[in-house]
Design an enzyme around this catalytic site. Structure first.
Site, PDB file in Angstrom:
ATOM      1  N   ASP A   6     -11.250  37.210 -34.315  1.00 18.28           N
ATOM      2  CA  ASP A   6     -10.597  36.180 -34.568  1.00 18.28           C
ATOM      3  C   ASP A   6     -10.918  34.705 -33.915  1.00 18.28           C
ATOM      4  O   ASP A   6     -11.022  33.457 -34.520  1.00 18.28           O
ATOM      5  CB  ASP A   6      -9.008  36.260 -33.809  1.00 18.28           C
ATOM      6  CG  ASP A   6      -8.274  34.987 -33.820  1.00 18.28           C
ATOM      7  OD1 ASP A   6      -7.709  34.936 -34.946  1.00 18.28           O
ATOM      8  OD2 ASP A   6      -8.225  34.310 -32.642  1.00 18.28           O
TER       9      ASP A   6
ATOM     10  N   GLY B 134      -8.734  29.186 -36.970  1.00 10.75           N
ATOM     11  CA  GLY B 134      -9.969  29.459 -38.017  1.00 10.75           C
ATOM     12  C   GLY B 134      -9.416  29.337 -39.426  1.00 10.75           C
ATOM     13  O   GLY B 134     -10.004  28.589 -40.132  1.00 10.75           O
ATOM     14  N   LEU B 135      -8.559  30.146 -39.956  1.00 11.27           N
ATOM     15  CA  LEU B 135      -8.147  29.886 -41.327  1.00 11.27           C
ATOM     16  C   LEU B 135      -7.761  28.654 -41.741  1.00 11.27           C
ATOM     17  O   LEU B 135      -8.149  28.201 -42.717  1.00 11.27           O
ATOM     18  CB  LEU B 135      -7.249  31.113 -41.801  1.00 11.27           C
ATOM     19  CG  LEU B 135      -7.767  32.380 -42.176  1.00 11.27           C
ATOM     20  CD1 LEU B 135      -6.750  33.431 -42.505  1.00 11.27           C
ATOM     21  CD2 LEU B 135      -8.560  32.053 -43.370  1.00 11.27           C
TER      22      LEU B 135
ATOM     23  N   ASP C 202       0.862  -1.383  -0.188  1.00  8.83           N
ATOM     24  CA  ASP C 202       0.054  -0.192   0.108  1.00  8.83           C
ATOM     25  C   ASP C 202       1.009   1.186  -0.029  1.00  8.83           C
ATOM     26  O   ASP C 202       0.555   2.281  -0.341  1.00  8.83           O
ATOM     27  CB  ASP C 202      -0.838   0.051   1.238  1.00  8.83           C
ATOM     28  CG  ASP C 202      -2.190  -1.068   0.848  1.00  8.83           C
ATOM     29  OD1 ASP C 202      -2.175  -1.605  -0.223  1.00  8.83           O
ATOM     30  OD2 ASP C 202      -2.946  -1.047   1.737  1.00  8.83           O
TER      31      ASP C 202
END
Lengths: 519, 430
Positions: free
Chosen positions: A290, A425-426, A36
């Protein structure tokens, strides 16, 4: 019996260890077999703690079972006290220790040590780690702060007015060792409260001594940062000392504002000035054009209840994502999670079976998974971007840099955390337009995350072909649809075709269905 | 190299029998035998290890490797719950149900181990009966065996010993008239196994088998003409079980380092009547290569004082290698359990000044370690960072179990594992 491969939570005594390891001057004696002690390495390796957890294990063996394991326990308590001279001790059993029923609490009491010895009853076969942490913290608070409490009946609600020049004060409750960003959350919330003119008297259990716990009642109010651990102690402090507690966890921009308003109401000051200006970059970053591409991104959220709830709210209200799945492994917080899911038109997933979570993610086909280390691996397998927002933890969840999730800086961190795994994004547009490009395609992964970041093992896994036949052209057209919605497109098209009685699915059927179900 | 030659044949009792051993008991900072599953489940590719235990066992398994391993593993835990203990559910029926569920999910599994844990042992759940029952039900597709990896009975690598010992009775019988064959016992990295196979082949020992095999259906036959070489020092019970089937052990040190590997191979070569000249010719090149690879680290390690906490039972052969081939000075060599009969050759080759300790009282051992201020401390993951903070250079012992370290081609890598912490300290300027 339950078949388990990976677990979200350890046993309850590991929760107790998280509390003990967070504190100073406390010793935990655990009646436990050899092996343990593995739990020590969670703290020394994952969290890179510089000291061993303050835990003494009795280490009984099979040959002791017929003999005197109780004597072993007494010796361990006595030697641990003499060696470490703690201010207080907690004693209890791990799962096997529990079965041999030696009564560690009674044995330790019989030694009449000159420090408080607090027995823990943590049922290993029905409870789990967070429950164990909460129970341990509650027992510590009751035992150590209890003697300072006014007589029952004479407890009065706190008077918010105080002598001129004296600042209101609070305690931060709940941060532990091996917590998800607890170290930085404490720093950030302390800073935030300082700006509110509120002094933090005691942070507990992280960094507190038993003596600090004893003076919890001195503060004006409590801030339970992690209800999983702190709720029961905060309730008891309210009953025993009349200390109110904040109810908002300052995770996310809006929640942090609400938290400041709540603190202002408790202390009697006007929050307007504090909340004016630009306390966080999140609102502007989210409003910046953006970020338009983030609109409606389908996210799946899973974690402990506190983080899952807060991140689901941030995702929807502060990022304009669409929630397509929400769940938690904490049964203690299930009610709130169910409610939040319902508000988003979903059914909450309350489970500690990671295979069920995996199936739910595959089914929901999100564009982003916000989960634990388990979901990170599931998402990796399915080829879906993922960010880790909750325990269970991994060494990577202890970044060298300052990285809170709470407060206004935490909101900034959350913005970055939720956006960085995504294709930007782009880039996303170009991938959509020129799907056949051999170098830049949706199986290549976001360019800013480096080559081979997303090796999708089974991208097509959720695409189980239905019963209706597809024409070759339609199949080819289907493959031009981004993988994360491809399965859904297939199912919708087949459903539409079945409803319309179409025999073979053509390119026309595909676009008819698209117009019909239009997102 | 230093001292008397490392002998393959058992040495007379002088020296080793008198070597004092410090025996301690107290808190042990070691894993339990369940941890062996982490390598065994990858070694036997169509076996599944089902631990019958608690949430702690499941948590151990995902934490013990230091990082989470997230391919779906061929192990899992049947977590005992309150209702199993309260007698509300029949534990055997529950186990049967879990096994059904598992085999339905993994139809590729051919060998299922039911692995006992501390709680299953304490509540006296009879897994051997359960294994028999399930074996009948799932025969012939799946064989079902059981062993205990519980912490109350086993320490770390003793789990592999228990697992292999459980496999022995089911190994095919080799006819008494069969030609002698060589059985290499103990899980080795596949690459090491392949290297040894080539070496034995070059020596002219063609019939070489490995236990465990990579697949359940390929387990080696054993009989009175089986000669066995232990590849790992922790396999006492497996050895006894194989001897009971008539196999005969070839006493040898363990194949760590150039010298250890040579002695280990030689034990087989001598027994199989390989000409010394042929042996020398066939091993010369690899031996030289290993010696060179080890020598590269000698400058860094020579004269450095070494302290080994008990972990895998590899400590004594490791200390022998580090002392004899790299000139290190072992101060204390801890082992969780000392198999004297298996380690006879190794103990004889250990420098006289090294204290051998068996068992553990971790606080007292830490006191000794701090007082000795060794140049390098070999210890488990729970102790390493705290000791580093105290200014002691450490080497994680678990890496010695999870890395291919046996044989000629790995001798340099093994030396490098000990050199690396020291190199790192000299390079860092923070």
């Amino acid at each position: 019996m339950q078949l388990t491969v990976w677990t979200y939570e350890g046993p309850p005594h590991v929760g107790a260890m998280r509390v003990a390891t967070a504190m100073q001057g406390l010793r935990y004696v655990l009646h436990a077999p050899q092996g343990d002690t593995y739990a020590d390495l969670l703290f020394t390796m994952i969290e890179r703690r510089q000291k061993r957890p303050p835990v003494t294990y009795t280490t009984f063996q099979a040959r002791d079972l017929g003999g005197d394991t109780a004597e072993l326990m007494k010796t361990a308590v006595k030697e641990a006290f003499e060696r470490f001279r703690p201010q207080a001790m907690i004693v209890g059993a791990s799962c096997t220790g529990e079965l041999i029923q030696d009564d560690p609490g009674g044995l330790a009491r019989a030694l009449a040590l000159p420090v408080p010895v607090i027995p823990l009853e943590l049922p290993s076969y029905s409870k789990k780690e967070n429950w164990g942490a909460a129970e341990t913290f509650y027992q510590l608070v009751r035992a150590l702060a209890g003697p300072q409490a006014p007589a029952p009946g004479s407890v009065t609600p706190r008077d918010p007015s105080r002598p001129a020049g004296e600042r209101p004060s609070c305690n931060l409750l709940g941060p532990t060792a091996l917590g998800f960003r607890h170290r930085d959350d404490v720093a950030e919330v302390t800073r935030l409260l300082e700006r509110c003119g509120v002094a933090v008297k005691v942070v507990a259990p992280l960094g507190a001594t038993p003596a600090d716990i004893a003076r919890l009642g001195e503060a004006d109010f409590n801030v339970p940062l992690y209800p999983e651990v702190a709720a029961s102690a905060a309730q008891w402090l309210k009953r025993a000392f009349g200390q109110p507690a904040t109810t908002t966890v300052p995770l996310g921009y809006g929640a942090t504002r609400r938290f400041v308003e709540e603190v202002a109401a408790l202390c009697g000051f006007d929050p307007a000035l504090l909340l004016a200006g630009e306390p966080s970059r999140l609102p502007w970053y989210s409003r910046s054009i953006d970020s338009t591409y983030l609109t409606g991104k389908r996210v799946f959220v899973f974690g402990d209840a506190t983080h899952a709830l807060a991140v689901a709210r941030v995702a929807q209200e502060e990022m304009a994502f669409t929630l397509v799945g929400l769940g938690s492994y904490s049964r203690e917080g299930a009610r709130e999670v169910r409610q939040a899911a319902q508000e988003a038109g979903l059914e909450a997933l309350i489970t500690d079976d990671y295979l069920a979570v995996e199936a739910a993610i595959a089914e929901a086909q999100p564009e982003l998974v916000l989960g634990t280390q388990m979901e990170r691996h599931v998402a990796k397998r399915l080829g879906i971007p993922c960010a880790v927002i909750s325990a269970p933890v991994h060494v990577q969840d202890y970044p060298a840099r300052y990285s809170p999730l709470m407060g206004f800086e935490g909101a900034n961190v959350l913005f970055d955390t939720l956006v960085h795994p995504l294709t930007m994004g782009l880039e996303e547009h170009l991938l959509g337009m020129f799907r056949d490009d051999f170098e830049f395609n949706d199986t290549a992964g976001p360019s800013h995350l480096g080559a081979g970041h997303t090796p999708p093992a089974e991208r097509s896994a959720p695409e189980q072909p239905g019963s209706l036949p597809w024409s070759t052209d339609a199949e080819a057209e289907l493959r031009k649809i981004p993988f994360f919605v491809r399965g859904k497109a297939r199912r919708n098209t087949e459903r539409y075709a079945a409803e319309q009685g179409v025999a073979t699915i053509t390119v026309e059927t595909l676009y008819d269905a698209k117009a019909h179900f239009g997102r | 190299m230093s001292g008397a030659p490392l002998r393959a044949a058992p040495t007379p009792a002088a020296g080793c029998a008198e070597r004092p051993v410090l025996r301690e008991r107290g808190q042990r900072e070691v894993f339990c035998g369940l941890t062996g599953i982490i390598w065994l489940h990858r070694k036997i590719q169509d076996a599944f290890f089902l631990i019958v235990g608690s949430r702690t066992c499941a948590h151990l398994m995902q934490s013990a490797a230091g990082v989470m391993i997230f391919a779906e593993p061929r192990f899992g835990t049947a977590v005992i719950e309150e209702r199993d203990l309260a007698g509300l559910a029949d534990a055997n029926e529950e186990l049967d149900r879990v096994v059904e569920q598992l085999l339905a999910r993994r139809p590729d599994i051919r060998l299922l181990f039911l692995v006992g844990s501390c709680p299953s042992e304490v509540i006296k759940l009879d897994l051997s009966k359960a294994a028999q029952r399930l074996a009948t039900r799932h025969s012939p597709d799946v064989r079902v065996l059981n062993y205990s990896g519980s912490g109350i009975e086993t320490t770390f690598t003793e789990g592999e010993d228990a697992c292999l010992a459980a496999l022995v009775p089911s190994l095919p019988a080799e006819p008494a008239a069969a030609d002698p064959s060589l059985l290499v016992v103990g899980a080795l990295a596949d690459v090491v196994e392949d290297q040894f196979r080539r070496l034995f082949d070059n020596l002219g020992i063609a019939d070489v088998r490995f236990l465990p095999a990579r697949r359940a259906g390929e387990m080696p036959a054993v009989g009175p003409n089986t000669r066995l070489l232990l590849a790992q020092p922790f396999l006492g019970r497996t050895l006894a079980a194989l001897e009971a089937r008539g196999a005969r052990r070839l006493a040898a040190p363990f194949p760590l380092g150039a010298e250890g590997t040579t002695s280990w191979l030689k034990a087989a070569a001598e027994d199989f009547g390989v000409e010394p000249g042929h042996f020398s010719a066939m091993t010369r090149h690899a031996r030289e290569r290993a010696r060179l690879a080890v020598a590269r680290h000698r400058e860094r390690l020579e004269g450095k004082r070494l302290f080994l906490f008990p972990d895998s039972q590899l400590e004594i052969p490791l200390a022998r290698f580090l002392a004899r081939e790299l000139g290190m000075i072992p101060l204390e060599v801890g082992t969780p359990y000392l198999h004297r009969a298996i380690l006879d050759e190794e103990l004889a080759a250990l420098p006289d000044g090294a204290l051998v300790s068996e068992g553990q009282d971790v606080e007292r051992q830490l006191d000794r370690c701090r007082a000795a201020r060794p140049d390098i401390t070999v210890c488990g993951l729970g102790l390493a960072n705290p000791l580093e903070v105290e200014g002691l250079a450490t080497k994680w012992s678990i890496e010695l179990v999870f890395t291919p370290i046996q044989g000629y081609e790995q001798a340099g890598d093994l030396a490098e594992l000990f050199a690396r912490p020291l190199v790192r300290r000299t390079r860092l300027e923070v």
